[in-house]
Design an enzyme around this catalytic site. Structure first.
Site, PDB file in Angstrom:
ATOM      1  N   LYS A  57      31.847  70.027  22.222  1.00  0.00           N
ATOM      2  CA  LYS A  57      30.445  69.856  22.604  1.00  0.00           C
ATOM      3  C   LYS A  57      29.907  71.216  23.015  1.00  0.00           C
ATOM      4  O   LYS A  57      30.679  72.095  23.418  1.00  0.00           O
ATOM      5  CB  LYS A  57      30.339  68.870  23.774  1.00  0.00           C
ATOM      6  CG  LYS A  57      28.994  68.240  23.955  1.00  0.00           C
ATOM      7  CD  LYS A  57      28.742  67.048  23.054  1.00  0.00           C
ATOM      8  CE  LYS A  57      27.315  66.573  23.170  1.00  0.00           C
ATOM      9  NZ  LYS A  57      27.092  65.310  22.458  1.00  0.00           N
ATOM     10  N   ASP A  78      21.951  66.864  19.861  1.00  0.00           N
ATOM     11  CA  ASP A  78      22.070  66.022  21.056  1.00  0.00           C
ATOM     12  C   ASP A  78      20.703  66.137  21.739  1.00  0.00           C
ATOM     13  O   ASP A  78      19.710  66.477  21.070  1.00  0.00           O
ATOM     14  CB  ASP A  78      23.226  66.505  21.961  1.00  0.00           C
ATOM     15  CG  ASP A  78      23.552  65.530  23.091  1.00  0.00           C
ATOM     16  OD1 ASP A  78      24.201  64.509  22.825  1.00  0.00           O
ATOM     17  OD2 ASP A  78      23.152  65.771  24.247  1.00  0.00           O
TER      18      ASP A  78
HETATM   19  P1  NDP Z   1      16.556  63.251  22.832  1.00  0.00           P
HETATM   20  O1  NDP Z   1      16.360  64.598  23.356  1.00  0.00           O
HETATM   21  O2  NDP Z   1      16.073  62.912  21.461  1.00  0.00           O
HETATM   22  O3  NDP Z   1      15.901  62.180  23.825  1.00  0.00           O
HETATM   23  C1  NDP Z   1      16.271  62.045  25.153  1.00  0.00           C
HETATM   24  C2  NDP Z   1      15.296  61.087  25.792  1.00  0.00           C
HETATM   25  O4  NDP Z   1      15.761  60.692  27.062  1.00  0.00           O
HETATM   26  C3  NDP Z   1      13.935  61.717  26.011  1.00  0.00           C
HETATM   27  O5  NDP Z   1      12.943  60.730  25.819  1.00  0.00           O
HETATM   28  C4  NDP Z   1      14.006  62.174  27.456  1.00  0.00           C
HETATM   29  O6  NDP Z   1      12.761  62.271  28.117  1.00  0.00           O
HETATM   30  C5  NDP Z   1      14.778  61.029  28.052  1.00  0.00           C
HETATM   31  N1  NDP Z   1      15.431  61.415  29.283  1.00  0.00           N
HETATM   32  C6  NDP Z   1      16.263  62.453  29.493  1.00  0.00           C
HETATM   33  N2  NDP Z   1      16.682  62.468  30.762  1.00  0.00           N
HETATM   34  C7  NDP Z   1      16.097  61.396  31.351  1.00  0.00           C
HETATM   35  C8  NDP Z   1      16.148  60.837  32.641  1.00  0.00           C
HETATM   36  N3  NDP Z   1      16.891  61.395  33.595  1.00  0.00           N
HETATM   37  N4  NDP Z   1      15.420  59.707  32.880  1.00  0.00           N
HETATM   38  C9  NDP Z   1      14.679  59.130  31.924  1.00  0.00           C
HETATM   39  N5  NDP Z   1      14.602  59.630  30.673  1.00  0.00           N
HETATM   40  C10 NDP Z   1      15.292  60.727  30.402  1.00  0.00           C
HETATM   41  O7  NDP Z   1      18.135  62.932  22.964  1.00  0.00           O
HETATM   42  P2  NDP Z   1      19.010  61.877  22.186  1.00  0.00           P
HETATM   43  O8  NDP Z   1      18.232  60.640  21.983  1.00  0.00           O
HETATM   44  O9  NDP Z   1      19.631  62.550  21.033  1.00  0.00           O
HETATM   45  O10 NDP Z   1      20.193  61.623  23.240  1.00  0.00           O
HETATM   46  C11 NDP Z   1      20.088  60.645  24.273  1.00  0.00           C
HETATM   47  C12 NDP Z   1      21.478  60.338  24.823  1.00  0.00           C
HETATM   48  O11 NDP Z   1      22.315  59.858  23.766  1.00  0.00           O
HETATM   49  C13 NDP Z   1      22.235  61.516  25.423  1.00  0.00           C
HETATM   50  O12 NDP Z   1      23.060  61.035  26.455  1.00  0.00           O
HETATM   51  C14 NDP Z   1      23.110  61.981  24.271  1.00  0.00           C
HETATM   52  O13 NDP Z   1      24.238  62.698  24.712  1.00  0.00           O
HETATM   53  C15 NDP Z   1      23.492  60.641  23.672  1.00  0.00           C
HETATM   54  N6  NDP Z   1      23.946  60.670  22.292  1.00  0.00           N
HETATM   55  C16 NDP Z   1      23.163  61.178  21.304  1.00  0.00           C
HETATM   56  C17 NDP Z   1      23.608  61.147  19.998  1.00  0.00           C
HETATM   57  C18 NDP Z   1      22.734  61.544  18.863  1.00  0.00           C
HETATM   58  O14 NDP Z   1      23.156  61.339  17.706  1.00  0.00           O
HETATM   59  N7  NDP Z   1      21.545  62.078  19.097  1.00  0.00           N
HETATM   60  C19 NDP Z   1      24.960  60.688  19.654  1.00  0.00           C
HETATM   61  C20 NDP Z   1      25.670  60.086  20.774  1.00  0.00           C
HETATM   62  C21 NDP Z   1      25.181  60.127  22.031  1.00  0.00           C
HETATM   63  P3  NDP Z   1      12.077  63.702  28.391  1.00  0.00           P
HETATM   64  O15 NDP Z   1      11.484  64.080  27.079  1.00  0.00           O
HETATM   65  O16 NDP Z   1      11.090  63.446  29.461  1.00  0.00           O
HETATM   66  O17 NDP Z   1      13.176  64.646  28.838  1.00  0.00           O
END
Ligand code: NDP
Length: 445
Positions: A126, A166
């Site tokens: 990672k 991510d």
């Molecule tokens: P993105 O950056 O696309 O989206 C993250 C989202 O979560 C945003 O809407 C962000 O809001 C919100 N967010 C972040 N922190 C918080 C918080 N503390 N409270 C509320 N909302 C929050 O990321 P991903 O969708 O790619 O990833 C999301 C999760 O999934 C992570 O944990 C990642 O490690 C996991 N993951 C992702 C994979 C992938 O293929 N993308 C694969 C496996 C796991 P804001 O814009 O306000 O920050």
């Protein structure tokens, strides 16, 4: 925890101070391993667990870049190459101001077991940076990505280390990173990054894969009880890549998703999220979730607060680590939630997991439930290696089959180890056994 496992954990804390998320991730796995080590004394003799808890390599580097006004910024880049027993290091890059070594290590550690559960030939790693892409122009993001790759490229390769996206790293950033890698190395090594655009080696379904996979996993969990997502009320947190496609697949499977959120607050739309508006706001305009409520009359926006206060049958946290604390678990149990399925990595705190389990709520841990993303990245690597392109239907069918297989392995392993329905135990033990066998077979390296 047995005393032998307790000793390993104490040592991890001592050797990795001030890294609470890493400690939490290690603890969760070690908690499951007592019975495994009792059956496999060879792993204790060769310190297999201790070796798996120690990354093979940790890279930290300076990332200097200039903003549009010419001001110089210095960020820190990370790549933790955790374990290559099963294949090249594989795992995403995160760009977020909260990124530090401990967070990257927790994510890398989880990734090792997740990748093992997919059954694909990929090791775990990672990386990322404390760079905050929010509010940055496209030109600034590009300059940052180019500077980041100017150091990282020397550690990558399709047989060595293959990053993906991510939080904060989507298709746009992968494009900039790939372009710089190609420019520096003078090699069109398509399989060196996954999550690429469709025009240059990306795979259909990769964008959707993590969210779709989490929805498939939820459906498998319900199917054990003869139930389905059809007609269910579902709460999703986050509004990024994982959340959007979890919403899409749940809706296709007949569920009604009533929430989405970002770090500012959440929206509730009892009629069911309008996916077209959600995608427009978050994917096209890169706006805030509050903008959704401004456009959809049936929705209301709640600034701050907890999205888990909204009653639901199924909860799918898709935002970030530790976003579902004990108080949220209490609210979910009180409101009659049936299952919680982790779309994000470690979104549920250990205390919350205990509350959910004691409250009779089924729990699907992220390292199993969100493995669809990395599994489809491995399918992208397969297509790159064979210079082939699969159809959406074929790739989605493979993803569905992989998610069914992961659920079945977790479910069966939990039964075998005496705690039916405990998918945390099932995922940790099944993932560990796969990695440990390969680590053991490859000698003391
Ligand atoms: P993105 O950056 O696309 O989206 C993250 C989202 O979560 C945003 O809407 C962000 O809001 C919100 N967010 C972040 N922190 C918080 C918080 N503390 N409270 C509320 N909302 C929050 O990321 P991903 O969708 O790619 O990833 C999301 C999760 O999934 C992570 O944990 C990642 O490690 C996991 N993951 C992702 C994979 C992938 O293929 N993308 C694969 C496996 C796991 P804001 O814009 O306000 O920050």
């Amino acid at each position: 925890m047995t005393s032998a496992v307790e000793r390993i954990y104490d040592d991890v804390i001592r050797r990795n101070p001030s890294e609470p998320e890493f400690h939490q991730a290690v603890r969760e796995v070690l908690d499951s391993l007592g019975a495994v080590l009792a059956r496999h004394s060879e792993y204790a003799d060769r310190k297999t667990v201790e070796r798996i808890c120690e990354p093979e390599r940790q890279i930290i580097f300076r990332v200097p870049w200039q903003d549009d006004r010419g001001e110089v910024h210095i960020n820190r880049g990370f790549r933790v190459e955790f374990n290559s027993a099963l294949g090249p290091y594989k795992g995403g890059l995160r760009f977020h101001p909260s990124v530090n070594l401990g967070i990257v290590k927790f994510l890398g550690f989880e990734q090792v077991f997740k990748n093992a559960l997919t059954g694909m030939p990929i090791g775990g790693g990672k990386g990322g940076s404390d760079f905050d892409p929010k509010g940055r122009s496209e030109a600034e993001v590009m300059r940052f990505c180019q500077s980041f790759m100017t150091e990282l490229y020397r550690h990558l390769g399709e047989y060595t280390d293959v990053p993906a996206g991510d939080i904060g790293v989507g298709g746009r950033e992968i494009g900039f990173l790939f372009g710089q890698y190609k420019r520096i190395t003078n090699r069109y090594e398509a399989g060196v990054l996954t999550g690429k655009g469709l025009s240059y080696g990306g795979a259909l379904v990769r964008t959707e894969a993590t969210g779709y996979g989490a929805a498939f996993f939820a459906a498998e969990m319900l199917a054990v009880h003869g139930e389905s997502l059809d007609g269910r009320t579902v709460s999703v947190s986050g509004a990024g890549n994982v959340a959007i496609y979890a919403v899409e697949k749940v809706q296709q499977l007949g569920g009604t998703v009533v929430t989405a959120s970002d770090s500012g607050g959440y929206i509730v739309d009892e009629k069911g999220i309008n996916l077209e508006v959600l995608k427009q706001v978050k994917e096209v305009e890169r706006g805030r979730i509050s903008d959704y409520a401004d456009r959809v009359p049936s929705a209301r926006y709640v600034a701050g607060g907890s999205v888990w206060d909204v009653p639901c049958d199924v909860a799918i946290p898709c935002a970030s680590q530790n976003e579902l604390p004990e108080s949220a678990a209490v609210a979910l149990v009180r409101n009659g939630c049936r299952i919680v399925v982790e779309g994000a990595n470690m979104p549920t705190t250990p205390e919350a997991v205990t509350v959910l389990r004691e409250g009779g709520v089924g729990f699907g841990p992220g390292k199993a439930a969100n493995a669809g993303g990395v599994a489809t990245s491995a399918l992208e690597m397969q297509q790159n290696a064979s210079r082939d392109r699969w159809s959406f239907e074929h790739t989605e069918a493979r993803l569905h089959e992989i998610m069914r297989g992961i659920h079945a392995r977790c479910h069966e392993t939990a039964e075998e180890y005496g705690d039916p329905g405990n998918l945390v135990l099932g995922a940790n033990v099944a993932g560990f056994l796969t990695v440990a066998e390969a680590v053991h077979a490859q000698g003391l390296v």
